[in-house]
Design a protein around this motif. Sequence first.
Motif, PDB file in Angstrom:
ATOM      1  N   ALA A 103       0.831  -1.208   0.000  1.00 20.54           N
ATOM      2  CA  ALA A 103       0.000   0.000   0.000  1.00 20.54           C
ATOM      3  C   ALA A 103       0.862   1.253   0.000  1.00 20.54           C
ATOM      4  CB  ALA A 103      -0.935  -0.014   1.210  1.00 20.54           C
ATOM      5  N   HIS A 104       2.003   1.211   0.695  1.00 19.20           N
ATOM      6  CA  HIS A 104       2.918   2.361   0.710  1.00 19.20           C
ATOM      7  C   HIS A 104       3.565   2.551  -0.663  1.00 19.20           C
ATOM      8  CE1 HIS A 104       3.510   1.857   5.339  1.00 19.20           C
ATOM      9  NE2 HIS A 104       2.333   2.312   5.018  1.00 19.20           N
ATOM     10  N   VAL A 105       3.834   1.442  -1.350  1.00 23.84           N
ATOM     11  CA  VAL A 105       4.408   1.524  -2.703  1.00 23.84           C
ATOM     12  C   VAL A 105       3.501   2.328  -3.618  1.00 23.84           C
ATOM     13  CG1 VAL A 105       5.055   0.179  -4.735  1.00 23.84           C
ATOM     14  CG2 VAL A 105       5.651  -0.659  -2.462  1.00 23.84           C
ATOM     15  N   LEU A 106       2.224   1.961  -3.666  1.00 23.16           N
ATOM     16  CA  LEU A 106       1.308   2.641  -4.578  1.00 23.16           C
ATOM     17  C   LEU A 106       0.913   4.027  -4.081  1.00 23.16           C
ATOM     18  CD1 LEU A 106      -0.910  -0.277  -5.883  1.00 23.16           C
ATOM     19  CD2 LEU A 106       1.090   0.788  -6.911  1.00 23.16           C
ATOM     20  N   PRO A 121      -6.197   4.733  -8.330  1.00 26.90           N
ATOM     21  CA  PRO A 121      -6.102   5.309  -9.673  1.00 26.90           C
ATOM     22  C   PRO A 121      -4.736   5.050 -10.315  1.00 26.90           C
ATOM     23  CG  PRO A 121      -5.809   7.033  -8.045  1.00 26.90           C
ATOM     24  CD  PRO A 121      -6.127   5.774  -7.277  1.00 26.90           C
ATOM     25  N   VAL A 122      -4.473   3.786 -10.593  1.00 30.56           N
ATOM     26  CA  VAL A 122      -3.219   3.366 -11.215  1.00 30.56           C
ATOM     27  C   VAL A 122      -3.546   2.389 -12.334  1.00 30.56           C
ATOM     28  CG1 VAL A 122      -1.839   3.679  -9.121  1.00 30.56           C
ATOM     29  CG2 VAL A 122      -2.904   1.457  -9.578  1.00 30.56           C
ATOM     30  N   ARG A 156       0.654   5.834 -12.146  1.00 24.77           N
ATOM     31  CA  ARG A 156      -0.611   6.460 -11.772  1.00 24.77           C
ATOM     32  C   ARG A 156      -1.380   6.862 -13.022  1.00 24.77           C
ATOM     33  NH1 ARG A 156       3.053  10.713 -10.784  1.00 24.77           N
ATOM     34  NH2 ARG A 156       2.454  12.729 -11.668  1.00 24.77           N
ATOM     35  N   ASP A 157      -2.688   6.855 -12.921  1.00 25.26           N
ATOM     36  CA  ASP A 157      -3.534   7.234 -14.052  1.00 25.26           C
ATOM     37  C   ASP A 157      -3.245   8.669 -14.468  1.00 25.26           C
ATOM     38  OD1 ASP A 157      -4.703   4.767 -14.007  1.00 25.26           O
ATOM     39  OD2 ASP A 157      -6.536   5.417 -12.991  1.00 25.26           O
ATOM     40  N   VAL A 170       3.370   6.204  -5.646  1.00 26.15           N
ATOM     41  CA  VAL A 170       3.075   6.375  -7.070  1.00 26.15           C
ATOM     42  C   VAL A 170       1.992   7.437  -7.251  1.00 26.15           C
ATOM     43  CG1 VAL A 170       2.150   5.253  -9.143  1.00 26.15           C
ATOM     44  CG2 VAL A 170       3.772   4.037  -7.682  1.00 26.15           C
ATOM     45  N   ILE A 171       0.917   7.320  -6.494  1.00 26.02           N
ATOM     46  CA  ILE A 171      -0.214   8.249  -6.621  1.00 26.02           C
ATOM     47  C   ILE A 171       0.190   9.666  -6.228  1.00 26.02           C
ATOM     48  CG2 ILE A 171      -2.509   8.791  -5.716  1.00 26.02           C
ATOM     49  CD1 ILE A 171      -2.869   5.707  -5.391  1.00 26.02           C
ATOM     50  N   ALA A 172       1.038   9.781  -5.208  1.00 23.23           N
ATOM     51  CA  ALA A 172       1.476  11.109  -4.745  1.00 23.23           C
ATOM     52  C   ALA A 172       2.510  11.739  -5.666  1.00 23.23           C
ATOM     53  CB  ALA A 172       2.038  10.998  -3.329  1.00 23.23           C
ATOM     54  N   GLY A 173       3.017  10.969  -6.639  1.00 20.03           N
ATOM     55  CA  GLY A 173       4.031  11.496  -7.537  1.00 20.03           C
ATOM     56  C   GLY A 173       5.428  11.510  -6.944  1.00 20.03           C
ATOM     57  N   GLU A 174       5.615  10.802  -5.828  1.00 23.52           N
ATOM     58  CA  GLU A 174       6.941  10.745  -5.203  1.00 23.52           C
ATOM     59  C   GLU A 174       7.903   9.854  -5.990  1.00 23.52           C
ATOM     60  OE1 GLU A 174       6.655   9.727  -1.076  1.00 23.52           O
ATOM     61  OE2 GLU A 174       4.882  10.984  -0.781  1.00 23.52           O
TER      62      GLU A 174
END
Length: 273
Positions: free
Chosen positions: A34-37, A71-72, A179-180, A40-44
């Motif tokens: 969950a931390h991985v994605l 949203p990936v 991310r989408d 991704v979503i946060a753009g980090e």
Amino acid sequence: MAIQGELGSNSHMAAVEMLGSPKDLDIVACTVSAHVLAKVIAGEVDAAVLPIENSLHGSVAEHYDLLLDLPVHIERESLLRIRHNVITMPGVKLQEVKRVMSHPVALSQCRRFLASHPEWEVVPFYDTAGSVKRLMAEGLRDVAGIAPALAASEYDAEVAVAGVEDHAENYTRFHLVRRDGRVSGEAGADENKMSLAFAIEHRPGTLVAALQRLAEAGVDLTKIESRPVPGSPWEYVFYVDVRFNSPEQAKTALIALREHCRMVKVLGRYRAA
């Protein structure tokens, strides 16, 4: 690039094989998927590499749930042959080892080798490469880890015995996830595989009818997986992988499925590994 697990893990190796040499990648190791994605979503990070299925152990159910909920999307896939190695501190002889640590899945895939060393205490650990990281950090000369060869080079350890897995035909399928809305810059003209999630009405025959829609569209169903719907006992979301010959065929399959299902999500379209 974010991965679940420590540096030197199979996810790290998959990222290297998909995207370039270790020197070209900035790998961000995370403890849970969950931390991985979330990164991704946060753009980090630009993307993540996650395992989705092992040829011996089966699917990674948690990752299907995350792909549906977040949203990936899947951009690429790869197959990595899994090799397990006994790794120790440099110079340690096998006779000195009293305890072996690794992830429970890795241990279960090396049963025959471990059975040949009944003198060893076998200890489950949170990560394959993490076991090597621990023994090197604490200077444990009587402990070995079972991990990818990359873990030995990552932590300046030594491969004492290579290839201790029970089955040579041991592969893990990995997804490259972005991310989408993020444009990768790569053309999709060679796409021939699509991952989908769909939900149907809870009535007799609805799943058969949904699969018949895919068959009539001419796509090749290569995998089906079901996951329970939280809060709705005995109802399921179905995850399928299909192969197609043209974008038009994929579009036809999607239209047919959406006419029959109460929910359809495209998890990704990509080139089959």
